[in-house]
Scaffold this motif. Structure first.
Motif: not given
Length: 150
Positions: A41-42, A45, A50, A52-56, A76, A140-141
């Motif tokens: 988490p974070g 951050a 950034r 988006d919230e995706n991980l690459y 990110t 992504h989700p």
């Protein structure tokens, strides 16, 4: 699997160098620790810009093919690199034509199965052939999309 056009992307994250053979041996595997660090988490951050919230996950610097060493950066996506947080690297993922493989379902098993499909395609000699330049996983989700350079 379909052919797509991948846009350029800059990724800031943590990097390791490994081989698929090392990753099959739990005593030598480096990816689990990399993903724990990146998935904390974070973890990103404090990375400015950034997108988006995706991980690459960027797979690059291939020594040869899927049997050789490669570098993986998990991080990110960013617009530009203003400053690099300590311990992180930045990598530019060039625009490219890619084969798209989807990983859906329970992770990490779904991503393992997607990579097994990539390796089967590679070993079969099917066209289009892998370029072994820079590949990209977008987490992504809904799962993950693997963009394999051709």
């Amino acid at each position: 699997m379909e052919i797509t056009d991948r846009d350029e992307l800059i990724v800031v994250g943590f990097a390791i160098r490994t081989t698929n053979a090392d990753e099959m041996d739990p005593s030598r595997a480096k990816l689990p620790a990399l993903w724990r660090r990146a998935g904390a988490p974070g973890a990103f951050a404090h990375v400015p810009g950034r997108i988006d919230e995706n991980l690459y996950a960027v797979l690059t610097d291939y020594e040869s093919d899927h049997n050789g060493a490669y570098t993986q950066i998990v991080g990110t996506g960013v617009r530009t690199v203003v400053r690099l947080p300590e311990g992180m690297v930045a990598v530019r993922v060039p625009a490219a034509k890619t084969l798209l493989f989807e990983a859906r379902g329970q992770m990490p098993q779904a991503i393992v199965e997607a990579w097994q499909r990539v390796w089967a395609h590679t070993e079969s000699g099917a066209a289009p052939a892998r370029a072994f330049t820079t590949d990209l996983e977008v987490h992504h989700p809904g799962g993950a999309d693997l963009h394999i350079a051709i």
